[in-house]
Design an enzyme around this catalytic site. Structure first.
Site, PDB file in Angstrom:
ATOM      1  CG  HIS A 141      -2.078   0.995   0.984  1.00  0.00           C
ATOM      2  ND1 HIS A 141      -1.932   2.247   1.141  1.00  0.00           N
ATOM      3  CD2 HIS A 141      -3.338   0.554   0.785  1.00  0.00           C
ATOM      4  CE1 HIS A 141      -3.185   2.745   1.004  1.00  0.00           C
ATOM      5  NE2 HIS A 141      -4.212   1.642   0.763  1.00  0.00           N
ATOM      6  CG  HIS A 142       1.458   5.256  -2.623  1.00  0.00           C
ATOM      7  ND1 HIS A 142       2.537   5.797  -2.213  1.00  0.00           N
ATOM      8  CD2 HIS A 142       1.434   5.617  -3.852  1.00  0.00           C
ATOM      9  CE1 HIS A 142       3.093   6.322  -2.994  1.00  0.00           C
ATOM     10  NE2 HIS A 142       2.549   6.446  -4.137  1.00  0.00           N
ATOM     11  CB  SER A 143      -0.566   4.246   3.721  1.00  0.00           C
ATOM     12  OG  SER A 143      -0.925   2.643   3.945  1.00  0.00           O
TER      13      SER A 143
END
Length: 472
Positions: A141-143
């Site tokens: 995930h980009h987070s």
């Protein structure tokens, strides 16, 4: 493993979660595909190897903990129930196991959102590829990470210590002319001169930042309709193109441009050709592009988070000549770097971390629900290993990047270097006007055109030199 102190997400990290929440068809994960020599390992030994290696990466065994009503930023906490088989998956490419079959698997993997009740990553073993090959698809995930941090995480899954090449950090800070390399001077006149120089530099920096912030806001919120932009569906397509890194560097050397300039010029070429085929107007303002810029220091490459800003150049799809187009890209990227856009973005992110999280969270949710029509695509460049690497003793033949798409951006392009190749990974919404396969082919042809121009210029130069020798 004992649980450590919870780490809060930055406003930017959390923003990727909120952007994903704003559209049920968005999956804000980034990824990479490694195509390896066979034979493929059995699933159990593959899972055991991955289990050992991901435990060296704290984020891979941590889960999100959120707070009611956004009273505080989400936190990373250790997952006491971590089980690697929740994250390691196995699938097979359809016959005949060619690139198109692999790309279908990649698209299906990237369509689905990651489960936020578990650590936010997956690792897929894909067998059934032609010539006895297999593939490893890593999704995070980009987070959790930006492109450079994710590349560092991928290197940890490889055998031994993989060397990852990163470009020198290009500072967006103007020099202040102050002395930093010795003891303070005792000359009062020098104090006044130094203070005056610092004041001027600060004023210039403030002007650049404010100007850059205004440009970003104007360009994102512009009502200009982008033919390539539009709402997302639940389905994706994927394509990729690899070119010789030596060819790209020869273009750079001949015309005094960067690898990123050449990559963006080839992307521009692909979009232009696609638009011409569809009789769409190729105006100077037709292709506003979001270009992420890393703001990591060299000692921060290993940190699992996001440290990026943005630039928003217009790619010159209105220019037909390949060499003129390359020079226009170079000039526009140079102007974007000098405009203060990336510095303004960095300061905005830093300032948001000082505000109450509830305020930033609600603001991001509101902004990500607005109908964005000012930006058409995203193009991000992430260096990969400079030498060939192995996984479980199998050589990685090629490495393909996977960017995310969201916020009406129906096409995303990621660029990565690996050994002697530069590879473009293109993901698109299934209903996008231009397919990723068409763009990937166009990018390859765009590089070939620039290679031809480079060779022609060299021949012309040699002929000119020979003529001068004959005259003399």
């Amino acid at each position: 493993m004992t649980a450590g102190k919870p780490e809060r997400l930055s406003a930017l990290d959390a923003g990727f979660l909120q952007a994903e929440d704003s559209d049920r068809h968005t999956s804000l994960a980034i990824g990479a595909v490694a195509v390896l020599e066979g034979p493929a390992p059995d699933v159990e030994s593959f899972a055991s190897t991955i289990d050992v290696r991901v435990r060296q990466l704290p984020r891979c065994t941590q889960v999100l903990r959120t707070h009611p009503f956004d009273t505080s930023a989400p936190e990373w906490v250790h997952d006491d129930a971590f089980e690697v088989r929740h994250h390691v998956r196995h699938t097979a490419a359809a016959a005949p196991g060619d690139d198109a079959a692999l790309y279908c698997v990649v698209a299906e993997v990237m369509e689905r959102r990651l489960d936020r009740d578990r650590p936010l990553w997956e690792c897929w073993l894909v067998d059934g590829l032609a010539d006895g090959r297999w593939a490893l698809v890593v999704k995070v995930h980009h987070s959790v990470a930006d492109g450079i941090a994710a590349s560092t995480m991928f290197s940890a899954l490889c055998d031994g210590a993989s060397i990852v090449e990163y470009p020198p950090h290009e500072s967006d800070h103007p020099s202040d002319g102050a002395r930093h390399d010795g003891l303070p001077t005792m000359n009062p006149l020098s104090w006044l001169t130094g203070a005056w120089n610092v004041s001027l530099a600060t004023a210039r920096s403030a002007w650049r930042v404010s100007s850059g912030a205004a440009q970003i806001a104007t360009r994102i919120l512009s009502p200009q309709s982008q033919a390539m932009a539009g709402p997302l569906t639940a389905m994706r397509r994927y394509g990729a193109a690899s070119v010789s890194l030596a060819d790209v560097k020869s273009i750079c050397h001949r015309f005094d441009v960067t690898v990123n300039d050449v990559a963006l010029a080839a992307i521009t070429d692909a979009f232009r050709e696609a638009m011409v085929r569809r009789d769409e107007p190729t105006r100077s303002d037709s292709l506003r592009t979001l270009v992420p810029v890393s703001v990591r220091r060299p000692d921060e490459l290993h940190l699992p988070d996001n440290r990026v800003s943005v630039m928003l150049p217009l790619l010159p799809v209105d220019i037909a000549d390949p060499l003129e187009r390359l020079r226009a890209v170079h000039n526009r990227m140079t102007q974007s770097k000098a405009s203060g856009q990336s510095r303004a973005g960095s300061l905005a992110v830093a300032a948001s971390n000082l505000l109450p999280f509830a305020l930033t969270a609600w603001t991001v949710r509101l902004l990500t629900r607005l109908p964005q029509r000012g930006v058409a695509t995203v193009a991000t460049n992430v260096p990969g290993p400079r030498t060939r690497v192995t996984v479980m003793g199998r050589a990685v033949q090629s490495l393909l990047p996977i960017p995310p798409i969201a916020l009406n951006l129906r096409i995303g392009i990621a660029i990565t270097s690996y050994a002697d190749e530069l590879t473009f990974g293109v993901i698109g919404d299934f209903d996008a006007t231009v397919s990723p396969e068409e763009l990937a082919n166009g990018i390859r042809e765009g590089v070939e055109r620039l290679v031809s121009v480079t060779k022609a210029c060299r021949r012309s130069r040699r002929a000119g030199n020979q003529l001068l020798l004959l005259i003399s």
